[in-house]
Design an enzyme around this catalytic site. Structure first.
Site, short mmCIF file in Angstrom:
data_model
loop_
_atom_site.label_atom_id
_atom_site.label_comp_id
_atom_site.label_asym_id
_atom_site.label_seq_id
_atom_site.Cartn_x
_atom_site.Cartn_y
_atom_site.Cartn_z
N SER A 3 37.30 84.80 -33.37
CA SER A 3 38.68 85.23 -33.51
C SER A 3 39.33 84.55 -34.71
O SER A 3 38.81 83.59 -35.27
CB SER A 3 39.47 84.86 -32.25
OG SER A 3 39.68 83.46 -32.23
N LYS A 4 40.50 85.08 -35.06
CA LYS A 4 41.25 84.50 -36.17
C LYS A 4 41.55 83.03 -35.91
O LYS A 4 41.52 82.20 -36.80
CB LYS A 4 42.54 85.28 -36.40
CG LYS A 4 43.46 84.66 -37.43
CD LYS A 4 44.59 85.56 -37.81
CE LYS A 4 45.44 84.97 -38.92
NZ LYS A 4 46.13 83.72 -38.54
N ARG A 5 41.82 82.74 -34.63
CA ARG A 5 42.15 81.36 -34.29
C ARG A 5 41.00 80.39 -34.56
O ARG A 5 41.21 79.25 -34.99
CB ARG A 5 42.59 81.26 -32.82
CG ARG A 5 44.11 81.24 -32.71
CD ARG A 5 44.54 80.50 -31.52
NE ARG A 5 44.03 81.25 -30.37
CZ ARG A 5 43.78 80.72 -29.19
NH1 ARG A 5 44.01 79.46 -28.97
NH2 ARG A 5 43.31 81.46 -28.21
#
Ligand code: GLU
Length: 511
Positions: A265-267
């Site tokens: 994910s982007k996180r």
């Protein structure tokens, strides 16, 4: 059946394209090219709620940056245009009605509030509500209401949807080119919405199947998250009577977090300092930004090489592949069933490999924009030479400025540590003498300068390290940089003398 290979990449413009999406596009492209087929780009923008302005342009730019060429589709055109589903909206209702007529679909009139009430009711009994064969004949649908009532509701403008009438207790048998044979009992599936009167648009499932059919798609290569939709898609092909030309399916494994558990994910990227998007992105709605491989200094060839091996293995130890090599070697049989763990260090490793192999001419083109950003205007040959000298120590294109800026900007301040160490004792006097040695040189080439200066240091009995580091302090201003004669020959005689004079004239030696 031998049919022309036609594959499609069918992203929804809901935000920046994730690198998992780029990999899907890449595998489609490799497959198409290998089989002399066509690569189609279709934009699936029927979900108006999730539409994000700028996302489509971002997708096109990303594919172009990666060298993934589109033969037919948005931005290119072709015999099946338009390729943007919102521009094809008139096509779909007829197909939805065809299914209603054939008994494969039905009208449903439930409002969102009614469905919410039902959901709550089920929940209160500890059950989960599903819109399926257990309820469709009891709710406000064309299966329970009379034909007149259905007509009356439609005519007076009530909102309706068309739902797929999922058969009860049927085994759907499917084949996936990566996962093999898959079976699902239809009783576990619900009646998906195919079309909505509210916005006069189809949902993904209907539009996707209709368009794959009309666009004569031979192979659907897409992410694993679509595998649960496959039974519905198989049944839609059956319902339309299109089984004969149903495409073959290949569902690609997920890209996993570097730690292994769950989808990348982007996180994860933000936390660990790597991009999960090909290009920089700024959200038009929130202004939120995201890193991109391009702006972070990666080469598209390295990025593509890295992505190709995330889920596919060539069966050999070879790791570096050009696009033409990938086209030659790729095969769906060698795509793994299990998720591919993303490794940020490996991405960097690939980039470094490509960096080290670049010629000065190639580096010049890539480095010039960065130099210009820093206000440096030099001929290509000079830019390429500077980058070429330092490329072995660079990983990303963006590393080059830090590594080479001293070539273009003379030191004004001097690194304290080096000053303390070398700007003392006999060194300033030796540097003054060395200046005269350099000034007397007619041939300032790397080899000749090295030969003369070394002979002089030996003759004088000076310490080689002392002299070289003092010269480095003058020319670079710090303890870093390439071999000293790379620096002298790059700068040329006049600039070397100027920098030496500047140090001699401005910095008082330490006691
Ligand atoms: N529009 C879908 C997506 O965004 C396409 C899925 C498919 O390839 O069928 O991923």
């Amino acid at each position: 059946m031998n049919r022309p290979v036609r594959v499609r990449f069918a992203p929804s413009p809901t935000g920046p394209l994730h690198i998992g999406g780029v990999r899907t596009a890449l595998y489609n492209y490799l497959f198409a090219r290998q089989h002399g087929g066509q690569m189609i780009l279709r934009i699936e923008d029927t979900d108006s709620q999730r539409f994000v302005p700028g996302a489509e342009a971002y997708i096109l730019e990303s594919l172009a940056w990666c060298g993934i060429e589109i033969d037919e589709g948005v931005g290119v055109g072709g015999p099946h245009a338009p390729y943007r589903q919102s521009e094809r909206r008139e096509i779909y209702l007829g197909y939805a009605l065809q299914l209603v007529d054939a008994g494969w679909a039905y009208y449903a009139f439930d409002s969102a509030a009614e469905l919410e009430t039902l959901r709550k009711e089920y929940e209160s009994r500890g059950e989960t509500f599903a819109y399926n064969y257990t309820v469709r004949e009891r709710l406000a649908t064309s299966l329970s209401l009379s034909a007149d009532e259905v007509k009356a509701r439609i005519d007076r403008g009530d909102q309706w949807v068309i739902r797929f009438k999922m058969p009860e207790n049927r085994l759907v048998e499917m084949d996936d080119l990566i996962r093999g044979h898959v079976e699902v009992n239809t009783s576990t599936l619900d009646d998906k919405v195919l079309y909505k009167s509210a916005d006069a648009l189809p949902t993904y499932h209907l539009a996707n199947i209709v368009d794959d059919h009309l666009m004569e798609i031979s192979h659907v290569i897409r992410g694993e998250e679509w595998l649960p939709s496959l039974p519905l898609h198989y049944l839609l092909y059956e319902a339309f009577g299109w089984q004969e030309t149903r495409p073959a399916f290949a569902h690609l494994p997920l890209l996993l977090k570097p730690t292994g558990g769950g989808k990348l994910s982007k996180r994860d990227g933000d936390k660990m300092g790597f991009p999960v998007f090909p290009l920089f992105w700024e959200s038009p709605a929130t202004g939120e930004t995201a890193h991109g491989y391009r702006e972070d200094g990666y080469f598209p060839e390295a990025f593509i090489n890295m992505l190709a091996l995330l889920g596919w293995n060539p069966g050999t130890e070879q790791e570096l592949f050009t696009m033409p090599e990938l086209i030659g070697r790729f095969s769906l049989e060698r795509v793994s069933k299990s998720g591919a763990r993303f490794q940020p260090d490996k991405a960097k490793w690939f980039n470094a490999q490509y960096m080290h192999h670049k010629t000065e001419a190639e580096l010049a083109v890539l480095y010039q924009p960065i130099l210009r950003e820093h206000g440096i205007e030099v001929p290509d040959a000079v830019a390429g030479h500077a980058a070429g000298i330092m490329k072995e120590r660079a990983t990303l294109l963006t590393d080059l400025w830090d590594l080479t800026s001293f070539f273009f900007i003379a030191p004004e301040v001097y690194e304290e540590k080096q000053v303390k160490k070398y700007w003392k004792g006999d060194n300033p006097a030796i540097l003054r003498a060395l200046r005269d040695v350099l000034a007397a040189l007619d041939d300032f080439s790397l080899e000749h300068t090295e030969q003369v200066v070394h002979a002089w240091i030996e003759e004088k009995g000076y310490g080689m390290g002392q002299v070289m580091n003092t010269l480095r302090l003058a020319l670079v201003g710090a303890g870093k940089g390439p071999g000293m004669y790379d620096v002298t020959s790059f700068l040329g005689k006049e600039e070397c003398l100027r920098r030496i004079d500047h140090l001699l004239n401005t910095l008082k030696p330490a006691e």
